[in-house]
Design an enzyme around this catalytic site. Structure first.
Site, PDB file in Angstrom:
ATOM      1  N   ASP A 104      -0.032  -4.293   5.330  1.00 37.60           N
ATOM      2  CA  ASP A 104       0.179  -4.005   3.913  1.00 37.60           C
ATOM      3  C   ASP A 104      -0.823  -2.931   3.489  1.00 37.60           C
ATOM      4  O   ASP A 104      -1.508  -2.336   4.320  1.00 37.60           O
ATOM      5  CB  ASP A 104       0.033  -5.283   3.076  1.00 37.60           C
ATOM      6  CG  ASP A 104      -1.394  -5.823   3.091  1.00 37.60           C
ATOM      7  OD1 ASP A 104      -2.249  -5.291   3.838  1.00 37.60           O
ATOM      8  OD2 ASP A 104      -1.662  -6.776   2.337  1.00 37.60           O
TER       9      ASP A 104
ATOM     10  N   LYS B 126       7.408  -5.649   7.711  1.00 37.53           N
ATOM     11  CA  LYS B 126       6.189  -6.332   7.271  1.00 37.53           C
ATOM     12  C   LYS B 126       6.473  -7.807   6.968  1.00 37.53           C
ATOM     13  O   LYS B 126       5.721  -8.691   7.384  1.00 37.53           O
ATOM     14  CB  LYS B 126       5.614  -5.642   6.034  1.00 37.53           C
ATOM     15  CG  LYS B 126       4.279  -6.238   5.580  1.00 37.53           C
ATOM     16  CD  LYS B 126       3.751  -5.526   4.349  1.00 37.53           C
ATOM     17  CE  LYS B 126       4.500  -5.947   3.105  1.00 37.53           C
ATOM     18  NZ  LYS B 126       3.914  -5.404   1.863  1.00 37.53           N
TER      19      LYS B 126
END
Length: 216
Positions: free
Chosen positions: A138, A120
């Protein structure tokens, strides 16, 4: 969400916010990397409060190393998990100095080799700093993608792959910003604000949340 709904969905988001930006404060690629690393399980607001004090003093890998671990901890101790994050950031800075001439690399492989940098975080840096059409999934993007039917998936990686397939190229670079902001401020976890959502007409979520009634 039907394929025919996707372009109108993103067109509305783009029209409302043509140049979306991350809410993390930064002025260099390294500051962005450090801020994203520190933001895991923390709010952007909390990270910004800490980095406003840290970056004027140390905003390069070598300057962070020169602070030392305890010195760095002193600046970021208001952020959750600050001790482990400080260790990761120090170790990442050492690699950046020793292997990359103090510069942040622009490849996923090199970024994910840095301590504290997962998929991420790498996606955020590749997208925001280098303009690559990556999807940093997220909790907000995961929720919005599933709730709206845009890109259903049981894991962040599944959602990421779905988004990469379903989001048209014209929206690809900015789409993760729009989805994060939508999830953070409108499509919230406990009670989505469907009554003020720009894209409610293209969303699969049912029943839509009604506006709260005002007491007389």
């Amino acid at each position: 969400m039907k394929k025919s709904e996707i372009v109108p969905f993103f067109t509305l988001l783009r029209d409302a916010n043509p140049s979306p930006q991350t809410e993390l404060e930064y002025t260099t690629v390294f500051e962005l990397l450090a801020a994203v690393l520190l933001s895991a399980q923390a709010t952007d607001v909390g990270v910004n409060k800490a980095t406003r004090k840290l970056f004027p003093v140390a905003n390069t890998p070598q300057a962070i190393l020169d602070l030392g671990l305890e010195g760095l901890e002193g600046y970021i101790k208001t952020i959750g998990l600050y001790r482990s994050k400080a260790k990761h950031l120090m170790a990442a800075c050492r690699i950046l100095v020793d292997q990359h001439g103090g510069q942040v690399p622009a490849t996923r492989e090199a970024l994910e080799a840095l301590p504290g940098v997962g998929r991420k975080t790498a996606n955020v840096v590749l997208n925001v700093a280098f303009g690559q059409p990556t999807m940093a999934v997220d909790t907000h993007i995961f929720r919005v993608s599933n709730r709206t039917g845009l890109a259903p998936g049981k894991t962040p990686l599944e959602v990421e792959k779905q988004l990469l397939q379903r989001v048209p190229d014209e929206f690809a670079v900015d789409s993760h910003h729009w989805l994060i902001l939508l999830g953070r401020y409108v499509c919230q976890a406990r009670k989505p604000k469907c009554w003020e959502c720009l894209v409610a007409a293209h969303c699969d979520f049912k029943p839509k949340t009604a506006a709260p009634t005002r007491r007389a």
